[in-house]
Design a protein around this motif. Structure first.
Motif, PDB file in Angstrom:
ATOM      1  N   ILE A  88       0.854  -1.260  -0.043  1.00  0.00           N
ATOM      2  CA  ILE A  88      -0.199  -0.167  -0.052  1.00  0.00           C
ATOM      3  C   ILE A  88       0.848   1.195   0.069  1.00  0.00           C
ATOM      4  O   ILE A  88       1.641   1.540   1.101  1.00  0.00           O
ATOM      5  CB  ILE A  88      -0.893   0.045   1.458  1.00  0.00           C
ATOM      6  CG1 ILE A  88      -1.989  -1.277   1.292  1.00  0.00           C
ATOM      7  CG2 ILE A  88      -1.735   1.325   1.234  1.00  0.00           C
ATOM      8  CD1 ILE A  88      -2.993  -1.280   2.417  1.00  0.00           C
ATOM      9  N   GLY A  89       1.044   1.969  -1.148  1.00  0.00           N
ATOM     10  CA  GLY A  89       1.795   2.983  -1.180  1.00  0.00           C
ATOM     11  C   GLY A  89       2.189   3.542  -2.744  1.00  0.00           C
ATOM     12  O   GLY A  89       1.010   2.946  -3.468  1.00  0.00           O
ATOM     13  N   GLU A  90       2.947   4.290  -2.720  1.00  0.00           N
ATOM     14  CA  GLU A  90       3.229   4.961  -4.033  1.00  0.00           C
ATOM     15  C   GLU A  90       4.356   4.889  -4.700  1.00  0.00           C
ATOM     16  O   GLU A  90       4.998   3.893  -4.271  1.00  0.00           O
ATOM     17  CB  GLU A  90       3.130   6.645  -3.872  1.00  0.00           C
ATOM     18  CG  GLU A  90       1.809   7.273  -3.333  1.00  0.00           C
ATOM     19  CD  GLU A  90       0.621   7.426  -4.174  1.00  0.00           C
ATOM     20  OE1 GLU A  90       0.878   7.188  -5.214  1.00  0.00           O
ATOM     21  OE2 GLU A  90      -0.148   7.563  -3.690  1.00  0.00           O
ATOM     22  N   ALA A  91       4.558   5.525  -5.889  1.00  0.00           N
ATOM     23  CA  ALA A  91       5.789   5.020  -6.698  1.00  0.00           C
ATOM     24  C   ALA A  91       7.067   4.856  -5.781  1.00  0.00           C
ATOM     25  O   ALA A  91       8.015   4.177  -6.341  1.00  0.00           O
ATOM     26  CB  ALA A  91       6.164   5.785  -7.969  1.00  0.00           C
ATOM     27  N   GLY A  92       7.451   5.836  -5.029  1.00  0.00           N
ATOM     28  CA  GLY A  92       8.634   5.880  -4.244  1.00  0.00           C
ATOM     29  C   GLY A  92       8.883   4.391  -3.583  1.00  0.00           C
ATOM     30  O   GLY A  92       9.837   3.957  -3.669  1.00  0.00           O
TER      31      GLY A  92
END
Length: 261
Positions: A99-103
């Motif tokens: 659960i998170g973004e591109a980073g």
């Protein structure tokens, strides 16, 4: 202001927080561009650290450049990179539900991980502006089924122009409440974040300093990692805040401009 300035040991490498130390609301703080330039020109090993796991180092370097700071992308160390390093050290070539973004997803991909919703080794929760009920439900079920629960950082809220936003720590708390399991948190104030950063630049704790603006993350983690700690007063800490804690930084400075040669 700084009774121990003369007692600063020989420092060869620097770790520095970003927000409140180098930049504030997309504006460089006094002395920050010059200090970064000095470190780059003199070949001084350094890393800019952030608990933010949304952006890749390339994204952050571009954002800092827009703020007037020229930080090479290989000089940026995020909680997402530290988390990927940790997961790789535990289960090389493993699988993760993220659960998170591109980073975060980019860091895990580059560490050799496969992203999956089926029987992952880890459930990794990071910063995102798009928390979905469906993804959180999936995370809870996977953790209940035996996946290891990891969070990039403990920050419960993050800033925005309209006020605070719920951040990684708040979503992790929701999952903990539902599963009864606490995550292993990699980012500050876990000193592991600093140790992984020092490994990246081949630094040694006895000759490395940490610059931060927070007693509860930067300074305490720096102390626990055995670093020389420098607190700057350009962020959230003031003398009253410092007095609240049973530990002290090695140095207290008005800002990073005081570190210029």
């Amino acid at each position: 202001m700084n009774p121990r300035h003369d007692a600063r040991p020989h420092i060869e490498s620097w770790l520095t927080d970003m927000d409140g130390v180098l930049v504030h609301e997309n504006q460089p703080l006094p002395g920050a561009p010059e200090l970064i330039h000095h470190w780059v020109e003199s070949g001084t090993p350094f890393l800019v650290l952030t608990n933010n796991s949304i952006f890749t180092p390339r994204d952050l370097a571009a954002r800092l450049r827009a703020s007037g700071l020229e930080v090479p992308e290989d000089r940026i160390w995020t909680s997402a990179l530290a988390t990927a390093e940790f997961c790789k050290s535990q289960i090389p070539g493993g699988a993760a539900f993220v659960i998170g973004e591109a980073g975060l997803t980019t860091a895990l991909h580059e560490a050799g991980f496969v992203m999956t919703e089926t029987d992952p080794d880890f459930v990794v929760v990071g910063e995102t502006r798009n928390y979905s009920f469906e993804a959180i439900t999936k995370a809870i079920r996977l953790i209940n089924a035996g996946a290891r629960f990891i969070a990039t950082n403990p920050d419960a809220t993050g800033p925005s122009a309209d006020g605070v936003l719920p951040a990684t720590g708040a979503i992790a708390a929701l999952i903990t409440k539902a599963t009864g399991k606490d995550p292993y948190i990699v980012g500050k104030p876990n000193p592991m974040m600093f140790r992984s950063a020092m490994n990246k630049i081949a630094a040694h704790s006895e000759t490395t300093a940490m610059i931060g603006d927070r007693m509860d993350t930067d300074v305490v983690a720096g102390i626990e990692a055995g670093l020389h700690t420098v607190l700057v007063l350009t962020g959230i800490s003031d003398e009253a805040e410092i007095q609240r804690y049973p530990f002290r930084p090695d140095e207290i400075l008005a800002g990073v401009h005081e570190l210029l040669p």
